[in-house]
Design a protein around this motif. Structure first.
Motif, mmCIF file in Angstrom:
data_model
loop_
_atom_site.group_PDB
_atom_site.id
_atom_site.type_symbol
_atom_site.label_atom_id
_atom_site.label_comp_id
_atom_site.label_asym_id
_atom_site.label_seq_id
_atom_site.Cartn_x
_atom_site.Cartn_y
_atom_site.Cartn_z
ATOM 1 N N ASP A 78 0.823 -1.223 -0.106
ATOM 2 C CA ASP A 78 -0.140 -0.023 -0.072
ATOM 3 C C ASP A 78 0.838 1.158 0.025
ATOM 4 O O ASP A 78 0.542 2.345 -0.728
ATOM 5 C CB ASP A 78 -0.846 0.009 1.390
ATOM 6 C CG ASP A 78 -1.807 -1.356 1.127
ATOM 7 O OD1 ASP A 78 -2.907 -1.396 0.576
ATOM 8 O OD2 ASP A 78 -1.219 -2.093 2.158
ATOM 9 N N VAL B 68 -5.386 3.423 4.295
ATOM 10 C CA VAL B 68 -6.202 2.048 4.149
ATOM 11 C C VAL B 68 -5.883 0.947 5.068
ATOM 12 O O VAL B 68 -4.743 1.072 5.486
ATOM 13 C CB VAL B 68 -5.783 1.672 2.495
ATOM 14 C CG1 VAL B 68 -4.415 0.965 2.402
ATOM 15 C CG2 VAL B 68 -6.707 0.106 2.456
ATOM 16 N N PHE C 287 -9.673 4.369 4.200
ATOM 17 C CA PHE C 287 -10.442 3.266 3.527
ATOM 18 C C PHE C 287 -10.289 1.941 4.231
ATOM 19 O O PHE C 287 -9.439 1.625 4.715
ATOM 20 C CB PHE C 287 -10.168 2.995 1.983
ATOM 21 C CG PHE C 287 -10.295 4.595 1.040
ATOM 22 C CD1 PHE C 287 -11.373 4.623 0.469
ATOM 23 C CD2 PHE C 287 -9.258 5.371 1.078
ATOM 24 C CE1 PHE C 287 -11.384 6.002 -0.282
ATOM 25 C CE2 PHE C 287 -9.526 6.708 0.208
ATOM 26 C CZ PHE C 287 -10.347 6.838 -0.370
ATOM 27 N N THR C 288 -11.387 1.098 3.814
ATOM 28 C CA THR C 288 -11.077 -0.413 4.172
ATOM 29 C C THR C 288 -11.083 -1.069 3.132
ATOM 30 O O THR C 288 -11.442 -0.877 2.364
ATOM 31 C CB THR C 288 -12.316 -0.672 5.072
ATOM 32 O OG1 THR C 288 -13.820 -0.652 4.182
ATOM 33 C CG2 THR C 288 -12.832 0.075 6.384
ATOM 34 N N ASP C 289 -10.445 -2.313 3.443
ATOM 35 C CA ASP C 289 -10.082 -3.298 2.463
ATOM 36 C C ASP C 289 -10.158 -4.745 3.037
ATOM 37 O O ASP C 289 -9.204 -5.176 3.494
ATOM 38 C CB ASP C 289 -8.865 -2.990 1.967
ATOM 39 C CG ASP C 289 -8.504 -4.125 0.760
ATOM 40 O OD1 ASP C 289 -9.275 -4.634 0.259
ATOM 41 O OD2 ASP C 289 -7.263 -4.451 0.228
#
Length: 378
Positions: A130, A194, A226-228
């Motif tokens: 990331d 993230v 953000f979420t993943d």
């Protein structure tokens, strides 16, 4: 054919950077005494894997390792690049260990590089994939690398001990890099990030985000993480979770910090008895910890964070015979080692001046004039 003259080096330190610089400068090297005093002497699995990767992307490259793995002869070839290349990085080190040298080598290849890397995408030792996507690629663009063809796709996550992650890296070729005058770090205007979870509850992500935001929201309003959440095949082979944060400044700098939590690799548990406790830190604590690490990086000043100093100096050194000037925070050990390796292989010295007003360090150099000779001129 004359006899090959090898540059002699000792020990296992800065292994991948020495190989990277040897390849770029076409210098055959001989490394002796690799971990001769240690319980497990010789090259480790990830170092052998890196050598295999160099063979895969190069033509006419020769690697000779003695039986005990304590002596290596490496004769660099031509970096070819190409598409549809696949490399399994193993589970000793994460994909991040292989990405940094690959990004630089890919720029000086004969053809643009597209490679699929398999292994660990996130751990607590190397920069996460990331961070490469959100920060490292932006640093390359500063040096004139075109956005077109520069990409990193994360197809599945993989954490220690069993990995199972996959990414696809694309690197365009350049004729040469562009010298930079990059000393204005600007003010932080937004924070992005993230959080991910693999084979654990997605609630872990919300806990990390909530904890990190609790620290950042006191300082600035524009924070978005953000979420993943990955499940099934995209979640890799081991349970884990982590977070990667990046602060973007008004002058276009990206400062990053990341970490991941999972059960430790088998060989680490024997060395660190308390690893088990550390690895399973609660997600709320992880969020707070990494937010504090990022604030520490911002406070140090400089146009890149401490983990990117080595790459920054390397790119400055590979620029045309032109003047580059950059500002960093306190010099990291990796940054110092990089400056030594640059002197060793390229004969290039940086002028280093501390700036007492800000506690930062200004570095200047005239690039080595590295050109991509294998690139076809259209």
């Amino acid at each position: 054919m004359g006899k090959t003259a090898y540059k002699r080096l000792k020990g296992s330190q800065n292994f991948r950077q020495r190989l990277l610089l040897a390849t770029l400068s076409s210098t055959p090297i001989l490394i002796d005494d690799i971990r001769t005093e240690e319980t497990w002497p010789g090259l480790q699995k990830h170092e052998v894997s890196f050598l295999r990767l160099l063979e895969r992307i190069s033509d006419d490259c020769a690697v000779e390792i003695n039986e005990t793995g304590t002596k290596l002869k490496y004769k660099p070839g031509t970096v070819m690049g190409g598409k549809h290349i696949v490399h399994d990085c193993g589970v000793n080190r994460s994909i991040g260990y292989f990405l940094e040298p690959l990004l630089v080598l890919g720029l000086f290849g004969k053809k643009p590089l597209t490679i699929r890397l398999k292994g660990i995408t996130n751990d607590s030792k190397d920069s996460s994939v990331d961070t490469f996507r959100s920060t490292t690629l932006h640093i390359l663009k500063r040096f004139g690398v075109p956005s077109e063809g520069l990409d990193l796709k994360i197809e599945s996550r993989g954490v220690p001990p069993n990995g199972g992650g996959e990414v696809v890296l694309s690197v365009p070729i350049v004729q040469s890099l562009m010298a930079v005058n990059w000393t204005d770090e600007g003010m932080v205007k937004r924070i992005r990030g993230v959080s991910f979870s693999a084979r654990v509850s997605s609630q872990f992500e919300n806990s990390m985000i909530h904890a990190a935001r609790g620290i950042f929201n006191r300082l600035l309003p524009d924070v978005h993480i953000f979420t993943d959440h990955k499940s099934g095949q995209q979640a890799g082979n081991s349970p884990g979770y982590g977070i990667s944060l990046v602060a973007e400044t008004t002058s276009g700098c990206f400062i990053s910090a990341d970490t991941a939590v999972s059960y430790s690799r088998a060989e680490e548990t024997t060395e660190f008895a308390d690893d088990e406790k550390k690895d399973l830190m609660p997600p709320g604590d992880i969020g707070e910890q990494i937010a504090s690490v990022l604030l520490g990086e911002i406070e140090q000043g400089g146009v890149v964070d401490s983990t990117h100093q080595g790459l920054l100096f390397l790119l400055c050194a590979l620029c045309p015979s032109d003047f580059s000037k950059v500002r960093v925070g306190k010099l990291s050990q990796y940054g110092i080692d990089t400056l030594r390796n640059i002197w060793d292989f390229l004969g290039l010295k940086f002028d280093i001046k501390p700036d007492p007003n800000t506690g930062t360090v200004i570095l200047r150099c005239i690039g080595s004039g590295m050109k991509n000779l294998s690139r076809k001129v259209s």
